[in-house]
Design an enzyme around this catalytic site. Structure first.
Site, mmCIF file in Angstrom:
data_model
loop_
_atom_site.group_PDB
_atom_site.id
_atom_site.type_symbol
_atom_site.label_atom_id
_atom_site.label_comp_id
_atom_site.label_asym_id
_atom_site.label_seq_id
_atom_site.Cartn_x
_atom_site.Cartn_y
_atom_site.Cartn_z
ATOM 1 N N TYR A 150 1.170 2.839 -8.797
ATOM 2 C CA TYR A 150 0.493 2.028 -7.999
ATOM 3 C C TYR A 150 -0.652 1.214 -8.662
ATOM 4 O O TYR A 150 -1.693 0.143 -8.494
ATOM 5 C CB TYR A 150 -0.913 2.469 -6.423
ATOM 6 N N HIS A 188 -4.074 -2.810 -3.758
ATOM 7 C CA HIS A 188 -4.732 -1.590 -3.144
ATOM 8 C C HIS A 188 -5.709 -1.122 -4.271
ATOM 9 O O HIS A 188 -6.516 -1.042 -3.636
ATOM 10 C CB HIS A 188 -3.777 -0.835 -2.616
ATOM 11 N N TYR A 216 -5.651 9.804 -3.307
ATOM 12 C CA TYR A 216 -4.902 9.038 -2.115
ATOM 13 C C TYR A 216 -6.168 7.853 -1.367
ATOM 14 O O TYR A 216 -7.522 8.736 -1.540
ATOM 15 C CB TYR A 216 -4.051 9.223 -1.517
ATOM 16 N N ASN A 248 -7.223 7.342 1.417
ATOM 17 C CA ASN A 248 -6.784 7.641 2.630
ATOM 18 C C ASN A 248 -7.732 8.139 2.719
ATOM 19 O O ASN A 248 -8.507 9.252 4.202
ATOM 20 C CB ASN A 248 -5.463 7.555 3.884
#
Length: 189
Positions: free
Chosen positions: A14, A19, A64, A66
């Site tokens: 990532y 994000h 992560y 969320n």
């Protein structure tokens, strides 16, 4: 002590995605002020140091996006911090074009799942935030594909400029100059 949290997703997969804007800002702050992220606390990589004489802890949650609230609430509770006074969260915002910032003293999640989880787990939306523009998703695209994707070369340059401004904004904010940061950086480019 200020807790400055940059939101993102762990692992190399990532890195440099939209994000992970919060992680990019935390890395830039760490570089500028010589703060090593060498501690593992509250499900985050952390580092303590000083910004213009103010003690800070930088944090990159490893939960992560969320589940960011798990990490943030653990750190807030462990250090007995008041989110309204001591917490600054830096994250990506799809409603802002790349290169733009939006600084707020409090507010809703605005559809951002990481912020939504922080509000749920800390029990408050009364904390400062720095939103870093990553641009709207193109028509027909899945939102996850957009935010987990990487910038075009042109947008990456704009984003990198915004990261520098976000570092400057956070520097003002830890000096109790949030209004000045808002006046300086809450403008459309």
């Amino acid at each position: 002590m200020y807790l400055i949290v940059g939101l993102g997703n762990p692992t190399a997969k990532y890195e440099k995605t939209r994000h992970n804007a919060g992680f990019d800002v935390i890395d830039a702050i760490a570089d500028k002020y010589g703060i090593e992220l060498n501690l593992r606390k509250g499900k985050a990589f952390c580092g303590t140091g000083y910004i213009e004489g103010q003690k800070v802890m930088l944090a990159k949650p490893q939960t992560y996006m969320n589940l960011s609230g798990d990490s943030v609430s653990a750190l807030v509770n462990f250090y007995k911090l008041d989110p309204m006074e001591d917490l600054i969260v830096v994250f990506d915002d799809i409603s802002l074009a790349p290169g733009n910032l939006r600084i707020r003293k409090k507010g809703s999640a605005g559809g951002h799942n990481g912020i939504k989880d922080i509000i749920a787990k800390t029990g408050t939306d009364q904390f400062a935030r720095v939103k870093v523009g990553v641009g709207e998703k193109p028509a027909g695209w899945d939102l996850a594909d957009h935010v987990l994707g990487r910038f075009s070369l042109e947008d990456r340059e704009k984003f990198d400029d915004a990261v520098k401004e976000a570092v400057d904004a956070v520097t003002l904010m830890v000096q109790d100059r949030t209004d000045e940061a808002m006046n300086r950086y809450n403008r459309k480019k």
